[in-house]
Enzyme design. Structure first.
Site, PDB file in Angstrom:
ATOM      1  N   ASN A  57      -4.045  -5.887  10.650  1.00  0.00           N
ATOM      2  CA  ASN A  57      -3.252  -4.560  10.351  1.00  0.00           C
ATOM      3  C   ASN A  57      -4.121  -3.641  10.641  1.00  0.00           C
ATOM      4  O   ASN A  57      -5.319  -3.246   9.906  1.00  0.00           O
ATOM      5  CB  ASN A  57      -3.000  -4.758   8.802  1.00  0.00           C
ATOM      6  N   GLU A  90       2.156  -4.196  14.976  1.00  0.00           N
ATOM      7  CA  GLU A  90       2.567  -2.781  15.647  1.00  0.00           C
ATOM      8  C   GLU A  90       3.504  -2.063  14.709  1.00  0.00           C
ATOM      9  O   GLU A  90       3.960  -0.867  14.662  1.00  0.00           O
ATOM     10  CB  GLU A  90       3.340  -3.189  16.790  1.00  0.00           C
ATOM     11  N   ASN A 130       5.588  -5.523   8.491  1.00  0.00           N
ATOM     12  CA  ASN A 130       6.567  -6.650   8.695  1.00  0.00           C
ATOM     13  C   ASN A 130       6.381  -7.428   9.945  1.00  0.00           C
ATOM     14  O   ASN A 130       7.279  -8.429  10.077  1.00  0.00           O
ATOM     15  CB  ASN A 130       7.686  -6.520   7.887  1.00  0.00           C
ATOM     16  N   GLY A 164      -6.995  -7.470   6.852  1.00  0.00           N
ATOM     17  CA  GLY A 164      -6.255  -6.212   5.998  1.00  0.00           C
ATOM     18  C   GLY A 164      -6.572  -6.473   4.563  1.00  0.00           C
ATOM     19  O   GLY A 164      -7.186  -7.205   4.105  1.00  0.00           O
ATOM     20  N   GLY A 165      -5.490  -5.912   3.804  1.00  0.00           N
ATOM     21  CA  GLY A 165      -5.550  -5.557   2.472  1.00  0.00           C
ATOM     22  C   GLY A 165      -4.733  -6.650   1.702  1.00  0.00           C
ATOM     23  O   GLY A 165      -4.195  -7.626   2.334  1.00  0.00           O
ATOM     24  N   ASP A 166      -4.423  -6.349   0.397  1.00  0.00           N
ATOM     25  CA  ASP A 166      -3.502  -7.288  -0.442  1.00  0.00           C
ATOM     26  C   ASP A 166      -2.089  -7.186   0.155  1.00  0.00           C
ATOM     27  O   ASP A 166      -1.120  -8.221   0.168  1.00  0.00           O
ATOM     28  CB  ASP A 166      -3.460  -6.707  -1.886  1.00  0.00           C
ATOM     29  N   GLY A 167      -1.743  -6.014   0.542  1.00  0.00           N
ATOM     30  CA  GLY A 167      -0.273  -5.897   1.149  1.00  0.00           C
ATOM     31  C   GLY A 167      -0.116  -6.571   2.430  1.00  0.00           C
ATOM     32  O   GLY A 167       1.001  -7.313   2.533  1.00  0.00           O
ATOM     33  N   GLU A 193       2.433 -10.043   3.340  1.00  0.00           N
ATOM     34  CA  GLU A 193       2.971 -10.242   4.644  1.00  0.00           C
ATOM     35  C   GLU A 193       2.977 -11.642   4.967  1.00  0.00           C
ATOM     36  O   GLU A 193       3.768 -12.489   5.227  1.00  0.00           O
ATOM     37  CB  GLU A 193       2.560  -9.487   5.564  1.00  0.00           C
TER      38      GLU A 193
HETATM   39  C1  LIG Z   1     -11.416   5.059 -16.638  1.00  0.00           C
HETATM   40  C2  LIG Z   1     -11.475   4.128 -15.158  1.00  0.00           C
HETATM   41  C3  LIG Z   1     -10.541   2.955 -15.209  1.00  0.00           C
HETATM   42  C4  LIG Z   1     -10.638   2.141 -14.147  1.00  0.00           C
HETATM   43  C5  LIG Z   1      -9.722   0.937 -14.531  1.00  0.00           C
HETATM   44  C6  LIG Z   1      -9.461   0.171 -13.373  1.00  0.00           C
HETATM   45  C7  LIG Z   1      -8.680  -1.154 -13.527  1.00  0.00           C
HETATM   46  C8  LIG Z   1      -8.475  -1.730 -12.128  1.00  0.00           C
HETATM   47  C9  LIG Z   1      -7.817  -3.129 -12.077  1.00  0.00           C
HETATM   48  C10 LIG Z   1      -7.348  -3.149 -10.670  1.00  0.00           C
HETATM   49  C11 LIG Z   1      -6.403  -4.383 -10.555  1.00  0.00           C
HETATM   50  C12 LIG Z   1      -6.001  -4.390  -9.165  1.00  0.00           C
HETATM   51  C13 LIG Z   1      -5.080  -5.472  -8.951  1.00  0.00           C
HETATM   52  C14 LIG Z   1      -4.748  -5.363  -7.463  1.00  0.00           C
HETATM   53  C15 LIG Z   1      -3.832  -4.593  -6.885  1.00  0.00           C
HETATM   54  C16 LIG Z   1      -3.341  -4.642  -5.345  1.00  0.00           C
HETATM   55  O1  LIG Z   1      -2.545  -5.954  -5.220  1.00  0.00           O
HETATM   56  C17 LIG Z   1      -2.816  -3.572  -5.036  1.00  0.00           C
HETATM   57  C18 LIG Z   1      -2.809  -3.305  -3.530  1.00  0.00           C
HETATM   58  O2  LIG Z   1      -3.835  -3.436  -3.035  1.00  0.00           O
HETATM   59  P1  LIG Z   1      -4.145  -3.027  -1.406  1.00  0.00           P
HETATM   60  O3  LIG Z   1      -3.951  -1.732  -1.380  1.00  0.00           O
HETATM   61  O4  LIG Z   1      -2.849  -3.526  -0.456  1.00  0.00           O
HETATM   62  O5  LIG Z   1      -5.466  -3.538  -1.143  1.00  0.00           O
HETATM   63  N1  LIG Z   1      -3.790  -2.500  -5.499  1.00  0.00           N
HETATM   64  C19 LIG Z   1      -3.369  -1.409  -6.593  1.00  0.00           C
HETATM   65  C20 LIG Z   1      -4.236  -0.635  -7.150  1.00  0.00           C
HETATM   66  O6  LIG Z   1      -2.166  -1.530  -6.891  1.00  0.00           O
HETATM   67  N1  LIG Z   2       0.975  -1.971  12.348  1.00  0.00           N
HETATM   68  C1  LIG Z   2       1.364  -1.801  11.177  1.00  0.00           C
HETATM   69  N2  LIG Z   2       1.791  -0.407  10.849  1.00  0.00           N
HETATM   70  C2  LIG Z   2       2.063   0.329   9.693  1.00  0.00           C
HETATM   71  N3  LIG Z   2       2.184  -0.708   8.548  1.00  0.00           N
HETATM   72  C3  LIG Z   2       1.657  -2.140   8.870  1.00  0.00           C
HETATM   73  C4  LIG Z   2       1.176  -2.506  10.059  1.00  0.00           C
HETATM   74  N4  LIG Z   2       0.637  -3.610   9.616  1.00  0.00           N
HETATM   75  C5  LIG Z   2       1.047  -4.084   8.445  1.00  0.00           C
HETATM   76  N5  LIG Z   2       1.504  -2.938   7.754  1.00  0.00           N
HETATM   77  C6  LIG Z   2       1.527  -2.682   6.408  1.00  0.00           C
HETATM   78  O1  LIG Z   2       0.552  -1.767   5.819  1.00  0.00           O
HETATM   79  C7  LIG Z   2       0.656  -2.037   4.466  1.00  0.00           C
HETATM   80  C8  LIG Z   2      -0.786  -1.879   3.911  1.00  0.00           C
HETATM   81  O2  LIG Z   2      -1.514  -2.811   4.509  1.00  0.00           O
HETATM   82  P1  LIG Z   2      -2.966  -3.497   3.760  1.00  0.00           P
HETATM   83  O3  LIG Z   2      -3.618  -4.127   5.014  1.00  0.00           O
HETATM   84  O4  LIG Z   2      -2.710  -4.015   2.546  1.00  0.00           O
HETATM   85  O5  LIG Z   2      -3.625  -2.104   3.280  1.00  0.00           O
HETATM   86  P2  LIG Z   2      -4.168  -1.407   2.098  1.00  0.00           P
HETATM   87  O6  LIG Z   2      -5.080  -2.274   1.560  1.00  0.00           O
HETATM   88  O7  LIG Z   2      -4.707   0.147   2.716  1.00  0.00           O
HETATM   89  O8  LIG Z   2      -2.787  -0.984   1.302  1.00  0.00           O
HETATM   90  C9  LIG Z   2       1.336  -3.386   4.245  1.00  0.00           C
HETATM   91  O9  LIG Z   2       2.488  -3.259   3.598  1.00  0.00           O
HETATM   92  C10 LIG Z   2       1.525  -3.900   5.686  1.00  0.00           C
HETATM   93  O10 LIG Z   2       2.924  -4.557   5.413  1.00  0.00           O
END
Ligand SMILES: CCCCCCCCCCCCC/C=C/[C@@H](O)[C@H](COP(=O)(O)O)NC(C)=O
Ligand SMILES: Nc1ncnc2c1ncn2[C@@H]1O[C@H](COP(=O)(O)OP(=O)(O)O)[C@@H](O)[C@H]1O
Ligand SMILES: [Ca+2]
Length: 547
Positions: free
Chosen positions: A144, A177, A180, A202-205, A209
């Site tokens: 991603n 690109e 999804n 990439g990240g959790d999102g 996928e």
């Molecule tokens: C006073 C300060 C307190 C801070 C408390 C922090 C608690 C943090 C617990 C975080 C748990 C995160 C669980 C993960 C969620 C991810 O799936 C999601 C999506 O992550 P992505 O953006 O795809 O990497 N991130 C969030 C923040 O919703």
């Molecule tokens: N080429 C792309 N363009 C735009 N969005 C994308 C692309 N590839 C993946 N994504 C979407 O980007 C979102 C965030 O992705 P992720 O890698 O988890 O980053 P982040 O941790 O910053 O949220 C996901 O929902 C994914 O479906």
């Protein structure tokens, strides 16, 4: 050179400026310096300092073709240089474990006098590596380019691809690109038979996928209907590797203890395997989504919904939205029902953390147990008074279901520090309406060693299934007094009905970083549905094993 007992091969070679005895045992490569003793006429004595690398943590062995060796072979001046006497060389690349679960790829080069010995070393080491059949040879990689700080492509090219090349792994790389793209490609196009695993950069999102693409594809191929909440899903044979390049990266952090691309690449190369639970989420018998980390309603749903508007901020968007959501201090009315887990999987507050080789996760309920339970359930009327189910009505600031600890750099022990990766349960955390100060104290405890469940307004249950129904204006259940917490906030039933206006607002569900479009959901944990190229978090004393 010896070739006896359990030694596979043993030679006196040169490493840097030292003469070393190098031995390959069936599972271990070891070398130690042989010092020239000036006092003893007989010649050599062994130094104490023996270095070892487990064969399963060797990345590759290669003939060394660098400039120094080329010079050495060309019979030029420096006759007394060791490289002159030992002009052939091979390099072993291996996993070096440093602090805090961080792995690096280290090289050690051994020089020899004899070309045949050099080649024999390469051959027998490669033979030992080829016995390790759990190592992937072909991988399908999805990147991603827009995740996290938009460094996905660079991270892959600079840090991961070189490790894969060194290990002789072949890859097909797809830079997505659109959102999804990866999911749809896996669902319908990818020829899965060509690969031993899928890599998610990439990240959790982005992981979500890949998870959906892969799990849906396998169910379609096996004719399993995902819309049936009780369907027995077919586990995925392909493992998934995660190269962290997102914002939270909690799935990576919670399964290997660090968010580091090289470490992830090395876990893939050595062929680690970590089974993992997947929650299936349904709405009225229609499949919505899968989740492996957090399913959060209220606080985390609102944080995510708000953060999507500020995606341009990168990972910092969660700090801004977290702060705004905290200030708005919303609460939501709803009914939570759950089926508690058996006692043999422990309790969310037992402080038994899931670690590499976790004993609790090895006790996988057999499909027979699950079948018995499922059929037993079907015979009963499908309402919340079902035997074994508990029902809680309340006003909640947050409802979090953590199928794993959800540890991430922001919260190193996570939302549920004792949750297990592969025990077939999820930890359901209910945070009731409380003051801002109380909720702040609760949040703060995610960042330190204090127990975040030790508050009057927080309860936590280890469950196998749960359901959630938000309250509507025309449907606010009468609270069962026995279900209430011992709270200073308790209100009599009549006042609950009078104040229902402030609790019929709806939040949304944060499902591994994706918003769900339904609020009434049924969740069921699918034990060990997928496997990652990971090994869980190793106990700290395991570090520094290698050189
Ligand atoms: C006073 C300060 C307190 C801070 C408390 C922090 C608690 C943090 C617990 C975080 C748990 C995160 C669980 C993960 C969620 C991810 O799936 C999601 C999506 O992550 P992505 O953006 O795809 O990497 N991130 C969030 C923040 O919703
Ligand atoms: N080429 C792309 N363009 C735009 N969005 C994308 C692309 N590839 C993946 N994504 C979407 O980007 C979102 C965030 O992705 P992720 O890698 O988890 O980053 P982040 O941790 O910053 O949220 C996901 O929902 C994914 O479906
Ligand atoms: Ca679990």
């Amino acid at each position: 050179m010896e070739n006896n007992n359990d030694k596979i091969i043993c030679s006196e070679l040169f490493q840097k400026h030292r003469k070393v005895e190098v031995v390959l045992y069936p599972a271990v490569l070891a070398w130690k310096e042989i010092e020239k003793s000036s006092k003893r006429s007989s010649g050599t004595c062994e130094s104490e300092h023996r270095q070892t690398v487990e064969v399963c943590e060797i990345v590759a062995v290669h003939k060394t073709e660098d400039e120094v060796d080329a010079q050495a072979r060309s019979h030029t001046k420096r006759i007394n240089q060791p490289s002159q006497q030992y002009p052939y060389a091979f390099t072993v690349s291996y996993v070096r474990k440093t602090r805090q679960h961080l792995w690096r790829c280290a090289d050690v080069t051994f020089h020899c006098a004899d070309q045949q010995i050099c080649e024999q070393w390469i051959q027998v080491t490669n033979e030992q590596l080829s016995i390790l059949t759990n190592r992937p040879k072909n991988l399908l990689v999805y990147i991603n380019p827009y995740g996290g700080k938009r460094r996905g492509e660079r991270i892959y090219e600079q840090k991961v691809a070189p490790v894969f090349r060194r290990a002789g792994i072949l890859t097909d790389v797809i830079v997505t690109e659109r959102a999804n793209h990866a999911r749809d490609h896996l669902k319908t196009e990818a020829n899965l038979d060509d690969y031993d695993g899928v890599v998610c950069v990439g990240g959790d999102g982005m992981f979500s996928e890949i998870l959906h693409g892969l799990v849906t594809r396998i169910q379609t191929d096996h004719g399993v209907d995902q819309n049936q909440p009780d369907a027995e899903l077919v586990p995925c044979s392909l493992r998934i590797g995660i190269i962290p390049a997102g914002s939270t990266d909690c799935i990576c952090f919670a399964t290997q203890g660090t968010n580091d691309p090289v470490t992830s690449a090395l876990h893939i190369v050595v062929g680690d395997s970590q089974p993992m639970d997947v929650c299936s989420v349904h709405h009225n018998g229609v499949f919505l989504k899968y989740s492996v980390s957090l399913l959060g309603y209220g606080f985390y749903g609102d944080v995510l919904a708000d953060s999507e508007r500020n995606r341009w901020l990168g990972p910092a968007r969660y700090d801004l939205s977290g702060f705004k959501t905290f200030l708005s201090h919303n609460h939501y009315g709803g009914t939570v029902s759950f089926l508690p887990a058996d006692d043999n999987v422990g309790h969310p507050r037992d402080k038994l953390q899931c670690r590499s080789g976790c004993r609790i996760c090895q006790h996988k309920p057999s499909s027979k147990d699950e079948h018995d339970e499922a059929s037993e359930e079907k015979e009963k009327p499908a309402d919340d008074s079902d035997r074994g189910w508990s029902v809680i009505h309340g006003k909640f600031i947050a409802i979090n279901s953590a199928s794993m600890s959800c540890a991430c750099p922001r919260s190193p022990k996570g939302l549920s520090p004792s949750a297990h990766l592969a025990d077939g349960t999820t930890d359901l955390i209910l945070v009731r309406k409380c003051s801002r100060l109380d909720f702040f104290k609760h949040l703060l405890r995610h960042t330190n060693n204090n127990d975040q469940f030790d508050h009057w307004f927080v309860e936590v249950h280890r469950v196998r299934k749960f359901r959630f129904q938000p309250w509507h204006h025309n449907f606010v259940p009468l609270e069962d007094a026995s279900e209430r917490p011992l709270s200073p906030d308790l209100s009599p039933i009549s006042s609950l009905q009078e104040t229902c206006d402030d609790c019929t607002a709806e939040s949304s569900w944060n499902c591994d970083g994706e918003i769900l479009h339904h609020t009434a959901i049924q969740v069921s944990v699918q034990c060990q549905l997928i496997r990652l190229f990971a090994r869980g978090i190793e106990e700290q004393q395991d570090a520094e094993v290698a050189v």
